[in-house]
Scaffold this active site. Structure first.
Site, PDB file in Angstrom:
ATOM      1  N   LYS A  55      22.896 -16.169 -24.045  1.00 44.86           N
ATOM      2  CA  LYS A  55      23.816 -15.770 -22.713  1.00 44.86           C
ATOM      3  C   LYS A  55      24.426 -17.121 -22.102  1.00 44.86           C
ATOM      4  O   LYS A  55      25.629 -17.059 -21.730  1.00 44.86           O
ATOM      5  CB  LYS A  55      23.094 -14.852 -21.796  1.00 44.86           C
ATOM      6  CG  LYS A  55      22.830 -13.431 -22.397  1.00 44.86           C
ATOM      7  CD  LYS A  55      21.748 -12.795 -21.606  1.00 44.86           C
ATOM      8  CE  LYS A  55      21.709 -11.594 -22.178  1.00 44.86           C
ATOM      9  NZ  LYS A  55      20.567 -10.649 -21.577  1.00 44.86           N
ATOM     10  N   GLN A  99      16.347 -11.205 -16.606  1.00 43.91           N
ATOM     11  CA  GLN A  99      16.116 -10.832 -18.056  1.00 43.91           C
ATOM     12  C   GLN A  99      14.920  -9.762 -18.119  1.00 43.91           C
ATOM     13  O   GLN A  99      13.861 -10.232 -17.589  1.00 43.91           O
ATOM     14  CB  GLN A  99      15.909 -12.169 -18.954  1.00 43.91           C
ATOM     15  CG  GLN A  99      15.680 -11.806 -20.347  1.00 43.91           C
ATOM     16  CD  GLN A  99      16.810 -11.237 -21.014  1.00 43.91           C
ATOM     17  OE1 GLN A  99      18.228 -11.638 -20.927  1.00 43.91           O
ATOM     18  NE2 GLN A  99      16.562 -10.036 -21.932  1.00 43.91           N
ATOM     19  N   ASP A 122      24.448  -6.543 -14.935  1.00 35.20           N
ATOM     20  CA  ASP A 122      23.883  -5.651 -16.136  1.00 35.20           C
ATOM     21  C   ASP A 122      24.215  -4.184 -15.789  1.00 35.20           C
ATOM     22  O   ASP A 122      23.851  -3.547 -16.919  1.00 35.20           O
ATOM     23  CB  ASP A 122      22.482  -5.807 -16.253  1.00 35.20           C
ATOM     24  CG  ASP A 122      22.264  -6.883 -17.274  1.00 35.20           C
ATOM     25  OD1 ASP A 122      22.901  -6.903 -18.326  1.00 35.20           O
ATOM     26  OD2 ASP A 122      20.798  -7.459 -17.421  1.00 35.20           O
TER      27      ASP A 122
END
Ligand code: NDP
Length: 283
Positions: A55, A99, A122
């Site tokens: 990422k 994460q 997200d």
């Protein structure tokens, strides 16, 4: 037998990233601050480290500012919430990604809910998931968004089709089922308690598999001509494999995503797309 075609996530994602890079270049040339993504990694989960690395690299390649926060395994809930609060207030940060999975002693739900929905890149915040279900504009989770982008790119017809989603997680199964429903598919969601799974998958015109089980979907479970999207990423000694037995299923499917090179690259491209959209909403 008609030949099975590949839903080439690698190629489509690379085109999406190039398009984003051009937009970011224009933003920078106009003297504005570029879009910024903050990524928070807690602990040493090897898979998480790989994802975070990918990422960060992708962010840099398109010209985003990337703010990586690596925290030790023993980070407390309070410390993590304080960092999220700081990032919420930081005008250079347009998207925040924590994460997952977090180490066991941390409360994931509380952390996700602490992220301001406008920076929840997200799309896991209940506000965004709720809006998704209600069909309202929201930040769509990256993997489901990538799947829909890929289907649209290849002109796969969705309206009126039988779509079967195997898996009901909040990050893949449920959101992708709702997105397919919004496109007027007739959607069935399967999970570990589903009885006679293969009778259901055999009816699927579009089959999305996110079960986390290597080679779980075999040729006899798939209808002839089906479009098969394999979300699974399973690390075996032989390498990365999906949830679908690619070699068998491709003998029957009309379209299929490979693993790797299918949904995975789309997820990262949509993370960039979400960051850009969040940035644009602040202008
Ligand atoms: P979860 O483990 O959260 O969910 C798995 C789902 O599969 C659950 O709903 C579970 O049912 C269902 N399931 C498990 N066993 C069976 C079975 N025998 N029959 C039917 N359903 C079953 O996984 P995620 O949704 O997070 O991820 C799924 C896979 O996708 C993983 O391999 C993951 O690594 C991968 N992934 C890939 C991404 C990408 O970018 N390509 C992004 C995110 C995930 P139940 O709810 O009843 O337990």
């Amino acid at each position: 037998m008609t030949e099975c075609k590949i839903l080439d996530g690698k190629k489509v994602a690379s085109e999406a990233r190039e398009r984003i890079a051009v937009i970011v270049k224009e933003i920078k040339e106009s003297g504005k601050v570029p879009p910024g993504l903050a990524v928070v990694l807690v602990g040493d989960n090897p898979a998480s480290k790989v994802y975070v690395g990918q990422k960060e690299k992708a962010c840099k390649e398109v010209g985003f500012e990337s703010f990586l926060h690596r925290l030790p395994e023993e980070t407390t809930q309070q410390e993590l919430l304080e960092l999220v609060a700081k990032l919420n207030e930081d005008p250079k940060v347009h998207g925040i990604l924590v994460q997952l999975p977090l180490p066991k002693h941390l409360n994931e739900t509380e952390v996700i809910e602490a992220i301001r929905p406008e920076k929840d890149v997200d799309g896991f915040h209940p506000m965004n998931l709720g809006k998704l279900v209600a069909g309202l504009p929201c930040t769509v989770p990256c993997t489901p968004k990538g799947i829909m982008y890929l289907l649209e790119y290849y002109g796969i017809e969705i309206e009126g089709k039988n779509a079967v989603v195997v898996g009901r997680s909040n990050i893949v199964g449920k959101p992708v089922a709702h997105l397919l429903l919004q496109k007027n598919a007739t959607v069935t969601i399967c999970h570990s308690r589903t009885k006679n799974l293969e009778a259901i998958t055999q009816e699927a015109d579009i089959l999305v598999v996110a079960a986390g089980k290597p080679h779980f979907i075999t040729q006899h479970m798939v209808k002839k001509g089906a479009v098969v999207v394999d979300v699974g990423i399973n690390r075996l000694e032989s390498g990365l494999v999906g949830d679908v037995d690619f070699d068998g299923v491709r003998m029957k499917a009309s379209w299929i995503t490979p693993v790797p090179g299918g949904v995975g690259p789309m997820t990262i491209a949509m993370l960039l797309q979400n960051t850009l959209e969040m940035y644009e909403r602040t202008l």
